[in-house]
Scaffold this motif. Sequence first.
Motif, PDB file in Angstrom:
ATOM      1  N   CYS A 249       0.936  -1.262   0.052  1.00 54.96           N
ATOM      2  CA  CYS A 249      -0.062   0.039  -0.068  1.00 54.96           C
ATOM      3  C   CYS A 249       0.813   1.261  -0.065  1.00 54.96           C
ATOM      4  CB  CYS A 249      -0.904   0.030   1.226  1.00 54.96           C
ATOM      5  SG  CYS A 249      -2.335  -1.136   1.036  1.00 54.96           S
ATOM      6  N   ARG A 253       0.567   3.652  -3.238  1.00 50.05           N
ATOM      7  CA  ARG A 253      -0.086   4.553  -2.456  1.00 50.05           C
ATOM      8  C   ARG A 253      -1.672   4.002  -2.747  1.00 50.05           C
ATOM      9  NH1 ARG A 253       1.850   7.096   0.922  1.00 50.05           N
ATOM     10  NH2 ARG A 253       0.296   8.602   0.681  1.00 50.05           N
ATOM     11  N   PRO A 255      -5.351   2.817  -1.260  1.00 46.77           N
ATOM     12  CA  PRO A 255      -6.040   3.375   0.008  1.00 46.77           C
ATOM     13  C   PRO A 255      -6.323   2.325   1.012  1.00 46.77           C
ATOM     14  CG  PRO A 255      -7.579   3.155  -1.948  1.00 46.77           C
ATOM     15  CD  PRO A 255      -6.078   2.982  -2.625  1.00 46.77           C
ATOM     16  N   LEU A 301      -4.555   3.122   4.472  1.00 50.07           N
ATOM     17  CA  LEU A 301      -3.891   4.450   4.240  1.00 50.07           C
ATOM     18  C   LEU A 301      -4.612   5.513   4.203  1.00 50.07           C
ATOM     19  CD1 LEU A 301      -0.840   5.181   3.671  1.00 50.07           C
ATOM     20  CD2 LEU A 301      -1.262   4.838   1.144  1.00 50.07           C
ATOM     21  N   ASP A 302      -5.789   5.451   3.537  1.00 44.27           N
ATOM     22  CA  ASP A 302      -6.941   6.658   3.289  1.00 44.27           C
ATOM     23  C   ASP A 302      -8.081   6.486   4.232  1.00 44.27           C
ATOM     24  OD1 ASP A 302      -8.499   8.765   2.573  1.00 44.27           O
ATOM     25  OD2 ASP A 302      -8.756   7.696   0.423  1.00 44.27           O
ATOM     26  N   ASN A 304     -10.642   7.935   4.310  1.00 42.97           N
ATOM     27  CA  ASN A 304     -11.885   8.141   3.800  1.00 42.97           C
ATOM     28  C   ASN A 304     -12.467   6.809   3.465  1.00 42.97           C
ATOM     29  OD1 ASN A 304     -11.722  11.055   3.718  1.00 42.97           O
ATOM     30  ND2 ASN A 304     -10.546  10.927   1.990  1.00 42.97           N
ATOM     31  N   THR A 305     -11.509   5.710   3.477  1.00 43.28           N
ATOM     32  CA  THR A 305     -12.296   4.341   3.318  1.00 43.28           C
ATOM     33  C   THR A 305     -12.747   3.926   4.707  1.00 43.28           C
ATOM     34  OG1 THR A 305     -10.106   3.331   3.706  1.00 43.28           O
ATOM     35  CG2 THR A 305     -10.513   4.112   1.333  1.00 43.28           C
ATOM     36  N   SER A 356     -17.484   5.041  -0.127  1.00 44.98           N
ATOM     37  CA  SER A 356     -15.958   5.376  -0.011  1.00 44.98           C
ATOM     38  C   SER A 356     -15.245   5.514  -1.017  1.00 44.98           C
ATOM     39  CB  SER A 356     -15.357   4.149   0.882  1.00 44.98           C
ATOM     40  OG  SER A 356     -15.846   3.925   2.070  1.00 44.98           O
ATOM     41  N   PRO A 382      -6.170   3.182  -6.258  1.00 46.35           N
ATOM     42  CA  PRO A 382      -6.539   4.365  -6.195  1.00 46.35           C
ATOM     43  C   PRO A 382      -7.887   4.730  -6.998  1.00 46.35           C
ATOM     44  CG  PRO A 382      -4.092   4.378  -6.380  1.00 46.35           C
ATOM     45  CD  PRO A 382      -4.763   3.061  -6.540  1.00 46.35           C
ATOM     46  N   SER A 383      -8.770   5.662  -6.617  1.00 52.70           N
ATOM     47  CA  SER A 383     -10.069   5.836  -7.463  1.00 52.70           C
ATOM     48  C   SER A 383      -9.903   6.286  -9.005  1.00 52.70           C
ATOM     49  CB  SER A 383     -11.062   7.076  -6.818  1.00 52.70           C
ATOM     50  OG  SER A 383     -10.165   8.018  -6.738  1.00 52.70           O
TER      51      SER A 383
END
Length: 561
Positions: A249, A253, A255, A301-302, A304-305, A356, A382-383
């Motif tokens: 992760c 990068r 999430p 890591l993110d 927001n999830t 998310s 990543p999104s």
Amino acid sequence: MMSDKIILEQPTVPSSGESRYMTHLWVSGYVEPPERLHHSDPSQLLAVGSLYHQEITYKIRAALKILTFREQHVLVQFWSPHDVGKHQMLTTKDQPFGLGVASEKLCSYRKDSERKAFLVDKDHEEDDVSPPARVFRRGLPEWTSDITKYETKDFPQQDCAIRCKLHGYLAFPVFDSTTGLCVGVLELLTFSKLKDVAYEVKHIHRVLKTVNLASPQVFEAFDVPASNVSNERSNNESDKIYDILKRVCDTHRLPLAQTWTLSPFTCYFAHENGIEKGCCSFDTRCVGKVCMSTALPRYVLDMNTWTFFEASKTCHLEKSRGVAGRALSSRGSCFCGDVTKLDVEEYPLVHHAHISRLTGCFAIFLHSIEGKNDFVLEFFLPSDINDSRHVPDLVQTLKQSIEAASGFELGDGSAMEIVGSPTDSSLNEMVSSDLESVVADADVADQWSSTKEDRKRKRDSDTEQSTSGDSDTEQSTSTVMVNVTFNKSKTQFAFPLFRGLSKLKRKVAKRFKLESQKLKLEYIDEENDKILICRNDDLKPALDASGSNCSMNLICSEIIY
């Protein structure tokens, strides 16, 4: 309070906190605390007889005073083992019980229970005629959403329960924390039909611990599936997996990453088809299914999830469904460009993934050599990435991390299965056998030609193992979804047709754990005949016979020499 000679003590409801909104029990009459026991040897502890039973009774009553429930019309009673001559009987007479409401129907069922006793001798296992007796012997809970789903022979109080309008049922084993012995069964009945009893199981578990009693060990942590390895080895295993997830992760990068594994069977559930083992979700949605649940190693890591992360902890996935389920079934890898486009039956976490903003997902099988445990590592991209072009780099980092951790084997990455529509341009990229290149979709029209007479080879005909076609010039063709049936098992994976029959056989052999030289592949033609696939040129007709230019249906069988 007295209800037809049943004496109950009024509950003490707190003036603040969440528990004030829950149902507290009216508990049966006061019990004097017994003389304190100082025996640590199980044999000595049992020798004190009635004094020991008094202590257990006192603890159970104390637990009932703390318990709270979502349901108002609830009866909770304790079944205790007692020696009667040469036999051991389970009875609830003179044992603690509690009522959410002192209704006539609940009191009636309580009185009927006091007249029952069940034989629980080890030499009379065939006499497991009631849930409390079965739970006492097995040491695992038993429950049902509705008592009417029991067969009469498996629930002797069924008629009385129906008359008393009782439906939901849970019987829960209770252990002495000091000796590890099962000291009885806590039984819960409600007016409501129960779709799940996870809340009740967790709550009872916590309350029993406050009075130095215990529930089955599998409930020590509901997020962690039971393991057959020692705690030290399990912790070491979890630490290594966490380090693997973190490295991947942080490097790419990503999430969120988490670990899935098969859910243990930790209870018994009664339904229309009988009494069978159930998983640790205690939910009717998991009945009759092999489920997966998240294990401890996770890396976020993110933040927001976090909503998705929390939802995953309580969600069970059916094996072979979703990205993680398919990776586990194939012992390989799987990719989906956008999990929010999957059906909720295929992937129950769709709604949470949407919230998310999680889309691209890659999962791969992982086996612990020492612990002999199977896992699936699930990575969310990543999104802004919804195709598999970054997967090879991710897998390379994953391989390096696993080599550094040692003690693990990564799943087969020779061909990555695709979840989602293969005609969706965002999903139809495919990682090749060495995960170093991606094969894009191409038109299959006018590729390969052969007459029906050339390819009509019946199943009982000579199974020539010709590989002459394998040396033919490879042609650029599309990656298709291959659906293969072997006996009652099925598998599905994406495969670039230009790789040929030999590599297709090797892929199928790995999925079903067969030898590629000892299997044959067939398809059903338009006349409903089985046609043997002997060379590369037979793949195009097999694709045509499936009625689709993006999927191929095959039948696998072993060659008997």
